[in-house]
Design a protein around this motif. Structure first.
Motif, PDB file in Angstrom:
ATOM      1  N   SER A  12     -12.037  13.837  -4.581  1.00 28.42           N
ATOM      2  CA  SER A  12     -10.897  12.927  -4.433  1.00 28.42           C
ATOM      3  C   SER A  12      -9.722  13.500  -5.212  1.00 28.42           C
ATOM      4  O   SER A  12      -9.866  14.467  -5.975  1.00 28.42           O
ATOM      5  CB  SER A  12     -11.249  11.527  -4.951  1.00 28.42           C
TER       6      SER A  12
ATOM      7  N   ASP B 132      -4.458   0.467   1.857  1.00 27.70           N
ATOM      8  CA  ASP B 132      -5.280   1.418   1.123  1.00 27.70           C
ATOM      9  C   ASP B 132      -6.253   0.755   0.158  1.00 27.70           C
ATOM     10  O   ASP B 132      -6.976   1.435  -0.571  1.00 27.70           O
ATOM     11  CB  ASP B 132      -4.418   2.449   0.390  1.00 27.70           C
TER      12      ASP B 132
ATOM     13  N   ASP C  61      -1.350  15.179   1.211  1.00 25.17           N
ATOM     14  CA  ASP C  61      -1.653  13.935   0.502  1.00 25.17           C
ATOM     15  C   ASP C  61      -3.133  13.610   0.668  1.00 25.17           C
ATOM     16  O   ASP C  61      -3.587  13.277   1.758  1.00 25.17           O
ATOM     17  CB  ASP C  61      -0.807  12.790   1.064  1.00 25.17           C
TER      18      ASP C  61
ATOM     19  N   SER D 265       0.835  -1.199   0.000  1.00 23.92           N
ATOM     20  CA  SER D 265       0.000   0.000   0.000  1.00 23.92           C
ATOM     21  C   SER D 265       0.868   1.247   0.000  1.00 23.92           C
ATOM     22  O   SER D 265       1.999   1.245   0.485  1.00 23.92           O
ATOM     23  CB  SER D 265      -0.898   0.020   1.235  1.00 23.92           C
TER      24      SER D 265
ATOM     25  N   ASP E 111      -4.811  11.086  -0.053  1.00 19.09           N
ATOM     26  CA  ASP E 111      -5.101   9.697   0.290  1.00 19.09           C
ATOM     27  C   ASP E 111      -4.870   9.396   1.769  1.00 19.09           C
ATOM     28  O   ASP E 111      -5.198   8.300   2.234  1.00 19.09           O
ATOM     29  CB  ASP E 111      -4.244   8.749  -0.551  1.00 19.09           C
TER      30      ASP E 111
END
Length: 362
Positions: free
Chosen positions: A200, A106, A258, A70, A260
């Motif tokens: 996103s 992730d 980031d 990940s 994510d």
């Protein structure tokens, strides 16, 4: 499915699901089986559970490999009693302390690794050279020390754990602590807005830069001002809360750069709840091997839930499929990939009315 065993896969999976998903100890399952007029020893049930989980170990190993690849990995630890103290320990006979170290990748996969230590060594052993990316954790210093020694790892920390220190300071400093909590709450209002807007990637990053970055900068400056101007003693709860977040300013700010990276480890905390819930029912594991087995089956059941899979349906299928599936493709049997390849037409237990043999006889 199990060599020299007459147990149908439905019994095996029923034992696993009742024990590890619904926290029904084997001795209670044994009582229920006896009341149904079936004679079987508890040791037989224990052996069936152990042998079934052993078959699942390669699948969890493949899932662990996926998680370690990940880009963002969350990690935590939770205590458990496992195994007995031995001589020359003065506490011979008492249960030893152990820890589960869940890792969340992730791709919405989780594994529960076991160690008899809470030290940094287990982090090193698990992450090795396979993981490269952002390690998200609470404030436990072992994670920070490990990440600081790696060139390829960025350490991000959890805002919810930071928030708890201000909650503890509310009794003695209700106004200041509440003000801090309100500032942190604004960060989460922005995160909720991001979800509602469905943002996103770059759009999520830009939203955080425009709306959350100014809040975070103001918060850290506010904390610094309180520490310098309030004359707080180092032992004061508010002083501890302020120092906690100021020492972690860089790691608490990683999520701003980031998209994510989540601002907390809540997703992991929710996933590890079966361990403390189960602890209230089975209290401890008799052996460290038993703790490892618990980690294996809980890794699969928890990941099934993350992917909206019925753990019973999944386990009935893979316990039959694993003997005929190529070992080189065992990763296809992890819940995430199994959902794509086999969920539409899973293998059924013989007693299931949907089993082909049952349907052909109707």
């Amino acid at each position: 499915m199990l060599h020299n065993s007459l147990a149908d896969v439905s019994l095996l999976v029923g034992l696993l699901v009742d024990k590890f998903q619904f926290h029904l100890p084997l001795y209670r399952q044994h009582q229920r089986i006896q009341q149904a007029g079936i004679t079987v020893s508890r040791s037989t049930l224990t052996n069936l559970v152990k042998r079934s989980i052993d078959l699942l170990r390669p699948i969890v190993d493949a899932q662990t490999d996926s998680i370690l690849r990940s880009r963002v990995l969350a990690m935590d630890e939770t205590p458990i009693k496992a195994g007995h103290q031995k001589r020359p320990s003065p506490e011979k006979g008492k249960m030893k302390s152990g820890w589960f170290w869940p890792m969340y990748g992730d791709a919405d996969e989780v594994v529960f690794t076991y160690s008899n230590s809470r030290g940094k060594l287990h982090i090193e052993q698990m992450l090795k050279e396979l993981f490269s990316g952002t390690l998200l954790s609470d404030g436990y210093a072992a994670y920070a020390r490990y990440a600081a020694a790696q060139d390829n790892i960025t350490h991000a920390q959890c805002w919810v754990h930071s928030r708890r220190y201000f909650i503890e300071a509310q009794k003695e400093h209700p106004e200041k602590a509440t003000e801090a909590l309100q500032q942190i709450a604004k960060l989460y209002q922005n995160e909720e807005a991001i979800k509602k807007l469905g943002l996103s990637g770059q759009k999520k990053h830009q939203y955080r830069q425009d709306h959350t970055q100014p809040l975070v900068s103001y918060f850290f400056q506010w904390c610094q001002d309180q520490l310098e101007n309030s004359g707080l003693l180092p032992s004061d709860p508010l002083s501890k809360a302020l120092n906690y977040v100021l020492k972690r300013e860089a790691s608490l700010s990683v999520f701003l750069e980031d998209p994510d990276v989540q601002p907390d480890t809540n997703h992991l905390e929710r996933t590890l709840r079966p361990i403390p819930l189960g602890r209230k029912n089975w209290l401890f594991c008799w052996t460290e091997l038993g703790a490892e087995h618990l980690g294996i089956i809980q890794s699969l059941i928890s990941t099934c839930k993350l992917h909206d899979l019925n753990p019973y349906t999944y386990l009935v299928d893979v316990l039959q499929r694993i003997s005929q599936h190529p070992a080189s493709k065992v990763n296809e049997l992890t819940p995430r990939l199994w959902k794509e390849r086999f969920a539409d037409n899973p293998l059924r237990a013989l007693i299931d009315p949907r089993h082909p043999q049952r349907q052909s006889s109707l």
